[in-house]
Design a protein around this motif. Structure first.
Motif, mmCIF file in Angstrom:
data_model
loop_
_atom_site.group_PDB
_atom_site.id
_atom_site.type_symbol
_atom_site.label_atom_id
_atom_site.label_comp_id
_atom_site.label_asym_id
_atom_site.label_seq_id
_atom_site.Cartn_x
_atom_site.Cartn_y
_atom_site.Cartn_z
ATOM 1 N N LEU A 79 0.842 -1.200 0.000
ATOM 2 C CA LEU A 79 0.000 0.000 0.000
ATOM 3 C C LEU A 79 0.868 1.237 0.000
ATOM 4 C CD1 LEU A 79 -0.333 1.516 3.077
ATOM 5 C CD2 LEU A 79 -1.345 -0.707 3.558
ATOM 6 N N GLY A 80 0.463 2.202 -0.807
ATOM 7 C CA GLY A 80 1.189 3.460 -0.875
ATOM 8 C C GLY A 80 0.792 4.363 0.278
ATOM 9 N N MET A 81 1.763 5.037 0.873
ATOM 10 C CA MET A 81 1.465 5.919 1.995
ATOM 11 C C MET A 81 2.031 7.309 1.747
ATOM 12 S SD MET A 81 2.193 5.516 6.089
ATOM 13 C CE MET A 81 0.991 4.204 6.242
ATOM 14 N N SER A 82 1.162 8.313 1.956
ATOM 15 C CA SER A 82 1.559 9.703 1.793
ATOM 16 C C SER A 82 1.748 10.401 3.130
ATOM 17 C CB SER A 82 0.485 10.453 1.002
ATOM 18 O OG SER A 82 -0.723 10.520 1.755
ATOM 19 N N GLY A 83 1.226 9.794 4.184
ATOM 20 C CA GLY A 83 1.228 10.444 5.489
ATOM 21 C C GLY A 83 -0.105 11.089 5.795
ATOM 22 N N GLY A 84 -1.033 11.079 4.822
ATOM 23 C CA GLY A 84 -2.370 11.613 5.032
ATOM 24 C C GLY A 84 -3.249 10.652 5.808
ATOM 25 N N ALA A 85 -4.457 11.095 6.133
ATOM 26 C CA ALA A 85 -5.357 10.296 6.961
ATOM 27 C C ALA A 85 -5.791 9.006 6.271
ATOM 28 C CB ALA A 85 -6.585 11.121 7.348
#
Length: 385
Positions: A79-85
């Motif tokens: 899963l890609g993570m941006s740091g957003g909710a």
């Protein structure tokens, strides 16, 4: 604080139910002044979506299949993570609810703010997850982004967006990770930005624009066209995309509070503001040059989901997307990183606006694909071309 004055003005009408208006030139209103986004929600989404009902049985069914497909491998999903909710809560659902072994995938495009980096670290460490970071070649990225600005179209954040999902999909297929989990969800994305605001993935157009305005070959920049990920990756390599947040009760405000209390996660001012480039793009470039304010589709989604009132949304829209002083700092910072002066950047921003029709594009293919997805019931949102 003064409100930005859009360079483009149109005859104005706003939906009486949400806050979408005629800055979306294709929008249609009924006799009561209700827009087609709201009518589509009532007809095609609301009857089949219950925000307060979980589908844990189906979620566990898919989780079991993911665990089975991942037997003998280091990871059963990615899963890609941006740091957003959305992506942060997705990681929690994947690890703690679905009991999966996800690889957290981060794409460094050169623009993430410290708060995003810190949020990612908190989630990864808090759940004892493995993480892989792909650092995009900065010289290529900046050259592509400057080319998009020079093209005069509205989709100047496309180089980041494309690199993020292309890198993720390419990595997953290359390393035999069959399942890609995404934080996209009904609860926060009923009303997508009109295609004229943020044009969809179109590799043909990107290449044409870069050929006209770019100076550096994109030798390592990751690419993944529509046919590649929709057909080749899906039907030949068996890549599957899954949306876990649609199977749980996802109240974004409560999710943010939970992430903060459990992992020390920090909330952003607006959606996508974990990234300085996107903050400037959505907070200034789109509203100023084109009159497009992406808060309208975000707030309209929240109104339809019942997590914000129309009155609250209208009050928020009276304010600037972000602080004017911060915007000026961001403009100087972005210009410097792109290798031009602030004066040159202002000239580019104030140059005549263009549309994807001014360049080679694959609009017919995108239009056909969306139409087929709508006929098959895969895509229920109101998407017009």
């Amino acid at each position: 604080m003064a409100i930005y004055i859009p360079k483009i003005k149109r005859e104005y009408q706003r939906c009486t139910q949400c806050v979408m208006d005629t800055t979306d030139s294709m929008i249609e209103f009924d006799e009561q002044g209700v827009c087609d986004h709201c009518r589509n929600f009532e007809k095609n989404i609301k009857p089949y979506w219950n925000p307060n009902k979980e589908n844990r049985e189906e979620l566990e069914k898919v989780a079991a299949q993911i665990r089975k497909d991942g037997e003998g491998k280091d990871y059963d999903c990615i899963l890609g993570m941006s740091g957003g909710a959305d992506s942060s809560y997705l990681a929690y659902i994947a690890k703690e609810v679905m009991h999966l072994r996800p690889l957290i995938y981060v794409v460094d495009t050169g623009w993430n703010l410290n708060v995003a980096v810190e949020n990612i670290e908190k989630i990864v460490k808090g759940m004892d997850l493995d993480m892989y970071t792909d650092v995009i070649n900065w010289k290529e990225m900046s050259d592509f982004q400057l080319s998009m600005f020079k093209s005069g179209i509205s989709s100047c954040d496309a180089p980041q967006d494309h690199a993020i999902f292309a890198s993720l999909y390419n990595y997953a297929v290359k390393h035999g990770i069959k399942w890609v989990l995404t934080g996209s969800n009904n609860s926060t994305e009923f009303v997508r930005p009109p295609v004229e605001w943020i044009y969809m993935n179109d590799l043909r157009m990107y290449k044409d624009i870069h050929k006209k305005f770019g100076k550096r070959p994109l030798k390592t920049y990751p690419t993944c066209g529509i046919l590649k990920y929709r057909l080749l990756y899906k039907y030949v390599y068996g890549m599957k995309r899954f949306y876990p947040l649609d199977y749980v009760v996802y109240d974004k405000a409560k999710a943010e509070e939970f992430l903060h209390e459990k992992y020390g996660w920090t909330k952003y001012e607006n959606k996508h503001y974990e990234n300085v480039f996107t903050r400037f793009f959505e907070g200034y470039y789109l509203p100023y040059k084109f009159g497009f304010d992406t808060r309208k589709n975000v707030f309209s989604t929240q109104i339809l989901a019942g997590t914000m009132t129309r009155e609250e949304a209208l009050e928020k829209l009276k304010t600037n997307p972000y602080d004017t002083d911060q915007m000026e700092q961001d403009k100087e910072y972005i210009a410097k990183k792109l290798g031009i002066s602030t004066e040159e950047f202002d000239e580019i921003i104030n140059a005549p606006a263009h549309t994807p029709d001014d360049y080679k594009n694959s609009m017919w293919m995108i239009r056909l694909g969306v139409h087929i997805c709508q006929l098959l019931g895969i895509e229920k949102r109101n998407m017009r071309f």
